[in-house]
Design an enzyme around this catalytic site. Structure first.
Site, PDB file in Angstrom:
ATOM      1  N   GLU A 179      -7.704  16.087   7.251  1.00  0.00           N
ATOM      2  CA  GLU A 179      -8.517  17.151   7.829  1.00  0.00           C
ATOM      3  C   GLU A 179      -7.769  17.863   8.936  1.00  0.00           C
ATOM      4  O   GLU A 179      -7.792  19.086   9.030  1.00  0.00           O
ATOM      5  CB  GLU A 179      -9.811  16.559   8.407  1.00  0.00           C
ATOM      6  N   LYS A 232     -15.825  20.324   0.189  1.00  0.00           N
ATOM      7  CA  LYS A 232     -14.465  19.962  -0.214  1.00  0.00           C
ATOM      8  C   LYS A 232     -14.473  18.502  -0.656  1.00  0.00           C
ATOM      9  O   LYS A 232     -15.268  17.689  -0.162  1.00  0.00           O
ATOM     10  CB  LYS A 232     -13.477  20.206   0.916  1.00  0.00           C
ATOM     11  N   THR A 288      -0.161   4.859   1.120  1.00  0.00           N
ATOM     12  CA  THR A 288      -0.373   5.774   2.230  1.00  0.00           C
ATOM     13  C   THR A 288      -0.226   5.041   3.553  1.00  0.00           C
ATOM     14  O   THR A 288      -0.877   4.040   3.794  1.00  0.00           O
ATOM     15  CB  THR A 288      -1.780   6.365   2.152  1.00  0.00           C
ATOM     16  N   THR A 321      -2.151   1.583  -4.838  1.00  0.00           N
ATOM     17  CA  THR A 321      -2.577   2.724  -4.056  1.00  0.00           C
ATOM     18  C   THR A 321      -3.907   3.245  -4.543  1.00  0.00           C
ATOM     19  O   THR A 321      -4.294   3.033  -5.694  1.00  0.00           O
ATOM     20  CB  THR A 321      -1.522   3.843  -4.102  1.00  0.00           C
ATOM     21  N   GLY A 322      -4.583   3.909  -3.671  1.00  0.00           N
ATOM     22  CA  GLY A 322      -5.820   4.547  -4.057  1.00  0.00           C
ATOM     23  C   GLY A 322      -5.587   5.948  -4.607  1.00  0.00           C
ATOM     24  O   GLY A 322      -6.504   6.605  -5.066  1.00  0.00           O
ATOM     25  N   ASP A 323      -4.361   6.394  -4.554  1.00  0.00           N
ATOM     26  CA  ASP A 323      -4.057   7.761  -4.966  1.00  0.00           C
ATOM     27  C   ASP A 323      -4.187   7.950  -6.470  1.00  0.00           C
ATOM     28  O   ASP A 323      -4.256   7.004  -7.228  1.00  0.00           O
ATOM     29  CB  ASP A 323      -2.629   8.117  -4.544  1.00  0.00           C
ATOM     30  N   ARG A 325      -1.115  15.332  -1.916  1.00  0.00           N
ATOM     31  CA  ARG A 325      -2.514  14.932  -1.969  1.00  0.00           C
ATOM     32  C   ARG A 325      -3.339  16.192  -2.094  1.00  0.00           C
ATOM     33  O   ARG A 325      -3.145  17.142  -1.342  1.00  0.00           O
ATOM     34  CB  ARG A 325      -2.898  14.194  -0.691  1.00  0.00           C
ATOM     35  N   ASP A 365      -6.643  -2.320   3.143  1.00  0.00           N
ATOM     36  CA  ASP A 365      -5.640  -3.314   2.780  1.00  0.00           C
ATOM     37  C   ASP A 365      -5.958  -4.697   3.335  1.00  0.00           C
ATOM     38  O   ASP A 365      -5.239  -5.651   3.086  1.00  0.00           O
ATOM     39  CB  ASP A 365      -4.262  -2.888   3.309  1.00  0.00           C
ATOM     40  N   ASP A 373       0.868  -1.160   0.000  1.00  0.00           N
ATOM     41  CA  ASP A 373       0.000   0.000   0.000  1.00  0.00           C
ATOM     42  C   ASP A 373       0.914   1.221   0.000  1.00  0.00           C
ATOM     43  O   ASP A 373       2.100   1.107   0.299  1.00  0.00           O
ATOM     44  CB  ASP A 373      -0.843  -0.067   1.285  1.00  0.00           C
TER      45      ASP A 373
END
Lengths: 351, 1183
Positions: free
Chosen positions: B573, B637, B466, B752-754, B672, B886, B464
């Protein structure tokens, strides 16, 4: 295991986290936990290999020679008599001859002493093809009964020679039942050669294994007679033939000590042996031999050990020389990183 | 236990049910809103099939009305009535598996799940038949009993610990409202185990919650309570829970409080809860925010009162507890193959014996009646036979007896030895100081105990990004506001003296300081109602308001100064709120209805009129804020691709385009990104929204879907405010670790989910991607495109392979000239590829590539990619990750590693091993993995050899006993052989021996290849070992046999010689193979030989045994000692010669490295010739 503890119960976790964070869980350093105990790391260098082989060779060859010479010194007379002791007319009816009580089983043999035999000369009988190590046979005894009068009735393991006429046989079992009963009488130039039958059994057996208060009882009183009878007035601890017999042999060809002749026998002495050929090995094709032998430090006559040591020693010397040659003609630097497989290809190193 | 844990099924049928199923309604909505890599479930294209179906399933489930059958009724403060109809589980828990009574049967039952144990049980039972009794009763049962006893003691100890913790847990006290007594209603202490469903419980701050309860009141007037769920999911931040308005209005002493709660049956979903409550005839719906769960702690709330709804074993935390997954190691699988071979060998030996026995019986059948050693006939008169059942039966009995005699060919002790060795290995891994993470104060954790050795054979690492490669500590880096990029290089930390918020004479300051861009600060401070300043202020207002962060004030030693600590579930956040605070927009207070923000020194109160939680369809969150100037503003956002869809494009197109450019730039820096937008709502719009919102939120079921629809309606036509860039820092040592892994021949894939750009830039910064790599990028939006891209990719890899092949021909042996290829593929394309016929093509491409980077992948796709490799190759896979996303991947891979990091413990709970940092993977695999594999492989082979040599020795003797299966060796020695005589050294060597030092293994990562190539354990080695075994058994048997032929030797004496010879020989054999001799090895090795001698002497000192005193007699002869020496040397010569020859003339890499360690100066110039060493230098720093 610790993982299970953490995941199965919420309770465990509760306490863990409520413990103050400042407790560092850093493992304490010790050479043990970091697997860094001082250690010796032997590596087989050519020097070590060659030395090891040479050393083994150099130790083994002399031992081999010594054993061979020791074996050579042993004088041994072996005489097979089971066939010759049956009269001509009974050769085809060996079994009947043996089983009949009418036949005369006395048999006379002459032995020539090939080399001088120093006393004590051990007298053995050798049986071939007699499976004293057969499972049925070795189990068929009662050590408790042999040892103490109190256990006279412990005969469960002795079947079918456990009871006769309703009471226990002492000593019970097939081993005792099949006690060897040939006898030998030696004479030299018609003078009787004394055979000492004392102290032929292990002292430990006499003292601890065979009771001095256990007397033969009911022995060989069944319909089938397997071998020798015992004098019911002598305790088992004194019945040395029985004690020797009951140390069951490891292999199907074995010798048992019969007695000791405590005089020197000279070269070409002619010994006459009068044999009572009682023991029935004919039913199962067993052979009987009479053996007279001296001993040395390796025991009786046996070339094997010497030969084996010479072979192994020779082989090691040979290997040692091989390694020397290989080392000379195809040397390799120890710990040269260029031999590492991934460097070998890249550097074009002869692999 | 394993069945409690849903195993991941790669087929599309069930929704992905990892440990904790995704809830229909997110409990902590905004928490995840900003987490860009979580949003990646769908790209712009159709939703992946599974995802959508799962979603709709859940929707359906949530809409289903709770029927009375499905529900449990809890009468508030009336436990007797609650428990009237059905007795609900009490609150006492029992994690212990056994009680005193059930321990024996249950534990035995569980232990006999192992086939091997059944085998030994059958043999022990067979041995009890009188005809087959080879060993005595005691001797035959002893080995099995020993193994069972050791395991039982281990289990009993574990269970005792569980019982103890249960007792402590059950004995804790909580305040429970007592029934109406004389002194009125009062809270009285009650032990946890006596709490019943329906009772009212009061919890004070920092107390643990004893059972799952619905909140009724809290010390907060708005009914908020903060809970910490660290024991539940490991997330340390605070979560907010609410008591319902309807209950708050009641009095705390419950005077006249009647009502009941209708809630769903106990289930394991800790993020879901459906119920409704009837108070005074009014129906109120309850959801996940209204329940607090056992194991949590109340924080920052003076007290909270709730009613118990689930207790004891029915609480969610107890339903979720399950053991570590059970996996079987590769080595063990191979071992089973060889065990089968050995069984074959065993059967062959037995058949040989029984056939020969049959032939012998036939040939001698006439002699058996009276032959002294057989004596078939009991008496001459009748025909009855003694213990003889005809040739056929005798042969059959011989067969069974030979199985009993040769049983240890299958090494029973191996199983227990392996467990002990793994335990020892785990101990050393846990204790390894270099696997300890200072930052999180976490040691290495071994959760699965039976796959240690798999760590030495890994070929693929799926990581993964992140939190695994990166720290997941977000840091606000730059912003693009109104089309202007503020990523100022002059950014500086503000001075410490600067106060951010002044209350009276008190200074409040955020706990963390963030670098600010002076230009932006000036713009904000200069104020004015000009467009730019206004936009910038709104931008930061949005950052400060549009979140679910809870500000906590922390006292400092200086009474005038307070720190504000922001608590939130999403690190993004938190980073944004700290950033807003740094720029002067300090979030000071949050209650359920309003927030207070210190805007550039002025405290303003904003009403939070509505909050649309984050969900994976919208991929954004929004708040509706009533400003002090009576305007109503909507701040949104979200991820860029979702935000640009709802931004009004007709105005400010240039700003949008500029922002897009900046976003692109940010993500190529590896940042990000989030896009922030806002809209002012008109009165009418607000009223419309409000009515829809209220209607939706009072709906009992299907609320989630309705709320989502309301949100989607209002989130439109937004003005763009700007975008933020947050840096997710790389963890320490990641590039070096990846380089080491790559040198070790391990392929590292990043899933990755990025976004693709972010992923690629992270790829560069962690040296996964290099500039000389050829990149193949697959971004396709349909199946046909995918097919075409894959075909192109295959063609390309073939071409590149051909090129490098050509290069290889011209310049000999230059494999390093090969052009490295990287495959970059996104989740959208994977939707069309995974589980279709294109998988095969993808597999071809991916395996041809050096690096594979998958971006925007959903959790299940991660598992799908792992399955792609796992199902098609024999290669071992390892998945490493830290988040709940994951979990599926970790469970799918052969080895799952969890990072105990920022994102909670779900990954750790599902993993086999857990550690604090990605870089530990290098030590774990290259050092411990290598050692474990090497040790275990050797141990298995050695155990096979050790037992087989004994069996062969017995077999040779059987040939000289008329095939009657006599053993010269005493039965006790046969039994103790594998338990005492030879067991300890192999375990010690299995735990302690090291072929190479840690330093060498890290310096030459390529050495890891020996495990990948299965060099230490394979069929060839097994066969060689078995040939050696036969030779050694021949030496052991025949040297004494020939030496004592025609002698007076008795069986027991010869047996003793054989016993000692075999024990000495197998120990010398082991001694020759030990790499490192420390005092423990010495002690165990020589101690075992001495122990054997002592045992033999003791056995021979028992007068009732037939072998009485034999050892003393035989030891007194020179022949005995010569034989032992001869056997040892003759037995070892072939092995020693082979070993010497191969080690010197055909050295393996490991051998050379050992020599290097001993003779070469590792740190000297010789090493610098090797290109690899340059990479390993930095490694030394961290290990």
């Amino acid at each position: 295991m610790n993982s299970k503890g953490a995941s199965t119960s919420g309770g465990d976790g509760t306490r863990d986290s409520s413990a103050p964070r400042r407790n560092s869980k850093k493992p304490k350093y010790s050479r043990f936990t970091q697997q860094e105990l001082p250690a010796c790391k032997p590596i087989l260098t050519p020097a070590w290999i060659i030395t090891a082989f040479a050393l083994v060779g150099l130790v083994f060859v002399p031992i081999g020679l010594a054993s061979l010479s020791a074996s050579e010194q042993v004088v041994e007379i072996v005489d097979r008599y089971d066939i010759d002791c049956i009269p001509e007319q009974f050769q085809n009816h060996q079994l009947a001859y043996m089983q009949s009580s009418q036949t005369n089983k006395t048999c006379t043999r002459n032995l020539i002493v090939p080399r001088k035999m120093n006393s004590p000369v051990y007298v053995y009988y050798q049986l071939d093809n007699f499976y004293q190590n057969h499972r049925r046979y070795v189990k068929s005894r009662s050590d408790k009964q042999l040892r103490s009068k109190a256990y006279e009735h412990v005969t469960d393991s002795c079947k079918p020679e456990d009871k006769a006429n309703g009471s226990a046989i002492v000593p019970c079992g097939l081993i005792a039942w099949s006690l060897f009963n040939d006898t030998y009488k030696f004479s030299l130039d018609s003078k009787v050669l004394e055979v000492n039958k004392k102290n032929i059994a292990w002292k430990s057996d006499q003292d601890h294994k065979f009771g001095s208060d256990v007397y033969p009882k009911n022995f060989q009183s069944g319909e089938l007679i397997g071998g020798a009878k015992l004098n019911a007035s002598i305790p088992l601890s004194e019945q040395e033939d029985l004690i020797v017999w009951m140390r069951t042999a490891a292999l199907p060809t074995f010798r048992k000590l019969y007695g000791k002749i405590e005089v020197d026998l000279e070269l070409n002495d002619k010994i006459t042996v009068v044999i009572q050929n009682n023991y029935n090995t004919y039913s199962f094709g067993g052979k009987k031999k009479l053996v007279l032998s001296t001993t040395t430090w390796i025991g009786g006559k046996n070339d094997f050990l010497g030969v084996a040591y010479l072979t192994v020693g020779g082989l090691c010397l040979f290997l040692s020389i091989c390694f020397v040659l290989l080392y000379v003609f195809k040397p390799r630097t120890l710990g040269d990183p260029s031999y590492l497989s991934w460097n070998r290809n890249a550097a074009g190193h002869p692999s | 236990m394993a069945q409690d844990r849903p195993l991941l099924d790669p087929s599309p049928r069930p929704p992905p049910a990892p440990l904790l199923p995704e809830p229909p309604i997110r409990l902590d909505p905004a928490a995840r809103s900003a987490r860009v890599d979580r949003i990646s479930f769908v790209a712009d294209t159709p939703v992946p099939r599974r995802g959508s179906r799962a979603d709709s399933d859940r929707l359906a489930a949530s809409q289903r009305e709770l029927s009375d059958d499905d529900a449990r009724l809890v009468y508030i403060n009336d436990p007797s009535r609650t428990n009237e109809r059905f007795e609900f589980a009490g609150n006492s828990i029992r994690t212990g598996k056994y009680s005193v009574l059930t321990f024996l049967p249950r534990n035995l039952f569980e232990q006999f799940h192992r086939v091997a144990y059944i085998y030994f049980l059958v043999i022990a039972v067979l041995n009890q038949l009188p005809q087959l009794a080879v060993f005595g009763r005691g001797a035959s049962v002893l080995p099995l009993a020993f193994v069972l006893l050791v395991t039982a003691v281990k289990d009993a100890y574990e269970d005792w610990r569980r019982h103890r913790s249960d007792r402590i847990e059950n004995g804790r006290t909580a305040s429970v409202l007592a029934g109406a007594g004389a002194g009125g209603r009062q809270f009285q202490p009650v032990r946890w185990k006596d709490i019943r469903v329906g009772e009212i419980i009061r919890i004070a701050a920092n107390e643990s919650i004893p059972c799952d309860m619905v909140l009724l009141f809290t010390s907060d007037p708005t009914g908020v309570a903060y809970v910490q769920t660290i024991n539940l999911d490991g997330e340390s931040n605070l979560k907010t829970r609410y008591a319902k308005q309807e209950t708050l209005s009641k009095s705390v002493d419950m005077e006249g409080f009647t009502g009941f709660i209708r809630c769903e049956r106990p289930n394991r979903n800790i993020y879901g809860f459906h119920a409704n409550m009837e108070i005074d005839g009014r129906k109120v719906s309850l959801g996940p925010p209204n329940i607090v769960l056992r194991g949590c702690e109340i924080k920052n709330t003076a007290w909270a009162v709730g009613v118990a709804v689930y207790a004891g074993t029915e609480t969610k935390v107890m339903l979720n507890s399950s053991g570590a997954p059970s996996k079987r190691s590769r080595l063990e699988t191979h071992m089973n193959r060889e065990t089968l071979l050995l069984s074959g060998l065993l059967i062959t030996l037995c058949l040989v014996v029984c056939v020969l026995a049959g032939v012998w019986l036939r040939n001698h059948k006439d002699e058996l009646d009276y032959s002294p050693y057989f004596r078939k006939r009991a008496s001459p008169d009748d025909d009855s036979s003694y213990n003889y059942y005809g040739i056929g039966m005798q042969i059959f009995f011989t067969l069974l007896m030979s199985v009993i005699v040769f049983q240890i060919m299958i090494p029973i002790s191996l199983y227990i030895s392996m467990e002990l060795v793994r335990l020892g290995q785990a101990y050393f891994m846990i204790r390894d100081a270099s696997l300890y993470d200072e930052a999180s104060n976490s040691r290495f954790q071994c959760r699965a105990l039976n796959i240690n050795e798999d760590l030495g054979q890994i070929k693929y690492v799926f990581s993964d990004k992140t939190g695994t490669l990166t720290e997941n500590k977000m840091e606000f880096q730059c912003a693009s506001i109104n089309g202007v990029d503020y990523s100022g290089g002059k950014a500086s930390l503000p001075g410490d003296g600067e106060a951010y918020s002044v209350v009276g004479d008190q200074f409040w300051r955020p706990k963390l300081l963030v670098k600010t861009d002076p230009q932006l600060v000036r713009l904000l401070r200069s104020g004015g109602e000009r467009g730019e300043g206004m936009r910038a202020r709104e931008f930061f207002l949005a950052l400060a308001a549009c979140n679910t962060i809870v500000p906590l004030t922390v006292e400092t030693p200086d009474p005038k100064r307070k720190l504000i600590d922001y608590q939130g579930e999403s690190p993004d956040e938190v980073a944004l709120v700290y950033a807003a605070a740094a720029y002067g927009f300090v979030l000071v207070e949050r209650t359920s209805g309003h927030i207070v923000i210190d805007v550039l020194g002025e405290r303003l109160r904003f009403d939070v009129l509505g909050l649309h939680e984050f969900d994976s369809d919208r991929k954004r969150m929004s708040v509706i804020i009533g400003c002090p100037d009576k305007t109503v503003k909507l701040f949104v956002k979200g991820a860029d691709n979702s935000m640009f869809g709802v931004i009004e494009r007709s105005i400010n197109l240039d700003i949008i385009q500029a922002t897009e450019t900046h976003l692109h730039a940010y993500s190529s820096l590896g940042l990000r990104t989030l896009v922030i937008g806002m809209r002012e709502l008109s009165r009418a719009e607000f009223d419309d929204w409000q009515s829809a919102y209220e209607k939706a939120s009072t709906t009992l079921f299907g609320r989630g879907g309705l709320l989502r629809a309301v949100a989607a309606n209002v989130e439109c036509n937004l003005h763009i405010l700007g975008a933020s860039g947050i840096e997710d820092k790389l963890q320490q040592g990641v590039p070096e670790a990846i380089e080491s892994l790559r040198q070790a021949g391990i392929k590292v894939w990043v899933l990755t989910g990025d976004k693709q750009e972010t992923a690629i830039s992270i790829g560069y910064s962690c040296k996964l991607l290099t500039s000389e790599m050829t990149q193949i990028v697959i971004n396709s939006h349909s199946k046909d495109y995918c097919r075409k891209s894959l075909e192109d990719a295959i063609a390309m890899t073939d071409r590149l392979a051909a090129m490098s092949l050509g290069a290889q021909n011209t310049i000999t042996g230059t494999e390093s000239q090969r052009v490295p290829i990287a495959l970059i593929i996104d989740g959208t394309s994977l939707v069309y590829i995974l589980e279709t016929e294109l998988e095969e093509e993808l597999f071809k491409v991916a395996t041809a590539c050096d690096v594979v980077l998958c971006c925007r992948v959903a959790p299940l796709q991660k598992a799908g990619i792992v399955a792609l490799i796992k199902n098609r190759t024999d290669d071992m896979t390892l998945a490493i990750g830290d988040g709940a996303n994951d979990v599926s991947m970790i469970q799918m891979a052969d080895v799952g590693v969890g990072i105990s990091g920022q994102e909670g413990r779900q990954a750790v709970m599902a993993s086999d091993f857990a550690m604090g940092q990605f870089r530990f993977l290098v030590t774990l695999l290259l050092v411990h993995g290598h050692w474990n594999y090497q040790r275990m492989a050797y141990m298995i082979l050695y155990n096979f050899y050790r037992n087989a040599v004994f069996v062969f020795m017995l077999f040779w003797y059987v040939l000289y006993t008329a095939f009657s299966l006599t053993t010269a060796i005493t039965e006790w020695s046969s039994v103790l052989y594998s338990v005492i005589y030879t067991a300890l050294p192999t375990i010690v060597v299995g735990i302690l021996d090291k072929d190479l030092s840690r330093k060498t293994l890290l310096k030459y990562p390529q050495l890891y290849g020996s495990g990948q190539r299965e060099e230490r354990y394979n069929l060839k080695l097994f066969i060689l070992t078995m040939m050696d075994t036969v030779w050694q058994s021949l030496a052991i048997f025949f040297i004494p046999f020939l030496a004592y032929r025609h002698s007076t030797i008795d069986g027991s004496s010869l047996g003793d010689i054989w016993t000692l010879a075999v024990v000495i020989l197998v120990n010398i054999h082991l001694a020759l193979d030990v790499f490192r001799w420390n005092w423990i090895t010495h002690a165990s090795m020589w101690g075992c030989i001495v122990a054997t001698a002592i045992c033999v002497i003791i056995i021979d000192s028992i007068p009732v045994l037939p072998g009485y005193w034999s050892i003393y007699h035989v030891m007194g002869t020179g022949l005995f000692w010569l034989l032992l020496l001869g056997i040892t040397v003759a037995g070892m010569v072939p092995r020693f010669a082979m070993k010497a020859f191969t080690e010197y003339f055909m050295p393996s890499d490991i051998q050379i490295a050992r020599e290097l360690e001993k003779f070469g100066n590792l740190n000297e110039a010789t090493a610098s010739e090797i290109p690899m060493s340059t990479f390993s230098q930095p490694q030394q720093g961290f290990i």
